[in-house]
Design an enzyme around this catalytic site. Structure first.
Site, mmCIF file in Angstrom:
data_model
loop_
_atom_site.group_PDB
_atom_site.id
_atom_site.type_symbol
_atom_site.label_atom_id
_atom_site.label_comp_id
_atom_site.label_asym_id
_atom_site.label_seq_id
_atom_site.Cartn_x
_atom_site.Cartn_y
_atom_site.Cartn_z
ATOM 1 N N TYR A 171 32.890 35.485 64.577
ATOM 2 C CA TYR A 171 33.781 36.622 64.367
ATOM 3 C C TYR A 171 34.072 37.317 65.698
ATOM 4 C CZ TYR A 171 32.230 36.043 59.476
ATOM 5 O OH TYR A 171 31.921 35.539 58.242
ATOM 6 N N PRO A 195 35.668 38.815 48.118
ATOM 7 C CA PRO A 195 35.576 39.019 46.669
ATOM 8 C C PRO A 195 36.735 39.812 46.088
ATOM 9 C CG PRO A 195 34.115 40.546 47.779
ATOM 10 C CD PRO A 195 34.643 39.612 48.844
ATOM 11 N N ALA A 242 39.851 39.127 46.855
ATOM 12 C CA ALA A 242 41.009 38.221 46.907
ATOM 13 C C ALA A 242 42.051 38.680 47.924
ATOM 14 C CB ALA A 242 41.636 38.068 45.517
ATOM 15 N N GLY A 265 43.222 41.459 48.558
ATOM 16 C CA GLY A 265 44.149 42.462 48.046
ATOM 17 C C GLY A 265 45.261 41.929 47.180
ATOM 18 N N LEU A 282 45.362 41.183 44.118
ATOM 19 C CA LEU A 282 45.425 41.744 42.773
ATOM 20 C C LEU A 282 45.538 43.259 42.772
ATOM 21 C CD1 LEU A 282 42.690 39.519 41.084
ATOM 22 C CD2 LEU A 282 45.170 39.317 40.836
ATOM 23 N N THR A 305 47.562 45.164 44.493
ATOM 24 C CA THR A 305 48.926 45.666 44.616
ATOM 25 C C THR A 305 49.669 45.671 43.294
ATOM 26 O OG1 THR A 305 49.799 43.462 45.101
ATOM 27 C CG2 THR A 305 49.059 44.780 46.973
ATOM 28 N N GLY A 306 49.169 44.852 42.340
ATOM 29 C CA GLY A 306 49.872 44.744 41.067
ATOM 30 C C GLY A 306 51.009 43.741 41.091
#
Length: 296
Positions: free
Chosen positions: A57, A197, A199, A201, A203, A205-206
């Site tokens: 990293y 975990p 994803a 983001g 999911l 945001t909709g």
């Protein structure tokens, strides 16, 4: 019912950690130095004390920043880092360099980052580092179920348990349930450390974004839309964020699972910690499980 508020074990290593951790990959990119100290402090304040880094990293930057956090704050934390097993690299020298960047004499959990070399040889080197007191627990990352078993069998020669396998696991990527990795974690008593975990983001945001590998874009988009609706309904009912609902689902899925969402914001760190100390009902868990169920 699996409890989400207690500590969780790193397999049979004897080490316990908070049920949620913090991934520090994003710490290495951008001008985040001041923010990451705030993330570190906010996480500890919220009871999250497990921090995951790697020499990869930012080519050591994440480890150096985490080391600065440890020097500025003397509260107890559990630290994990990783070795890149490229040809000709020596694990011992890489581990010493990571320890120097972290400002530690011993790292709590040390992973092989990818299964790019002979598993048995890597475990022999990890056992030597363990016996020298440089690491407290041995882990692997991105290993298949078969590779996990080979690693565990080799470590058993030294009476060292395999503590953890860090893999991608979230509601849009539930392959660990069908490729044997989750079953192997249960069988071998190995912690499953779930990276990304949330994803990334996709999911929260909709709005459906992208499609899981191996599925048509149209059908996957409809499934993702239905999943978002389920998550939004539960989040509104519970007064929680979608991210908190997603993390709580993982925590309820199996006691071996320890999610490590990454963030460079103290506010997001606190939001992630809000996944603890409450639980989805059986009905809510089942609704999410069905809406995100992996398809063959």
């Amino acid at each position: 019912m699996i409890q989400t508020q207690s500590t969780r074990l790193l397999g049979a290593s004897g080490l316990s950690v908070s049920p949620l951790g913090v991934g520090t990959n994003r710490w290495a990119y951008g001008k985040n130095d001041a923010q990451v100290l705030q993330v570190f402090q906010a996480s500890l304040d919220a009871g999250v004390c497990f921090f995951d880094t790697a020499e990869l990293y930012g080519f050591g930057k994440s480890e150096r920043l985490l080391g600065e956090c440890l020097r500025h704050n003397q509260r107890q934390a559990v630290i994990a880092s990783k070795f890149i097993p490229l040809p000709t690299r020596q694990l011992g020298k890489a581990l010493d360099a990571s320890l120097e960047r972290l400002g530690l004499k011993t790292v709590d959990l040390y992973y092989i980052h990818f299964p790019w070399a002979n598993v048995e040889s890597l475990m022999d080197q990890m056992a030597e580092a363990f016996q020298r007191g440089k690491i407290r627990a041995v882990g692997v990352s991105n290993f298949s179920a078969g590779q996990m078993r080979r690693a565990a069998d080799r470590l058993a020669r030294y009476n060292i348990p395999l503590a953890a396998n860090q893999i991608q696991y979230h509601l849009l990527h539930r392959q660990p349930e069908v490729n044997g990795v989750l079953d192997a974690c249960r069988e071998l008593d190995v912690a499953l450390i779930a990276y990304v975990p949330l994803a990334k983001g996709r999911l929260s945001t909709g709005l459906p974004q992208g499609a899981p590998a191996g599925s048509s874009s149209s059908s996957s988009s409809e499934r993702q839309k239905a999943l978002v609706e389920v998550l939004q309904t539960i989040a509104r009912r519970r007064g929680r964020s979608i991210g908190q609902v997603m993390l709580n689902w993982l925590l309820r899925k199996d006691e071996h699972i320890i999610p490590i969402p990454g963030t460079t914001s103290a506010a997001h760190a606190l939001d992630n910690a809000g996944a603890l100390n409450w639980e989805l009902s059986d009905e809510e868990f089942a609704a999410i499980d069905q809406a995100s169920s992996p398809r063959e």
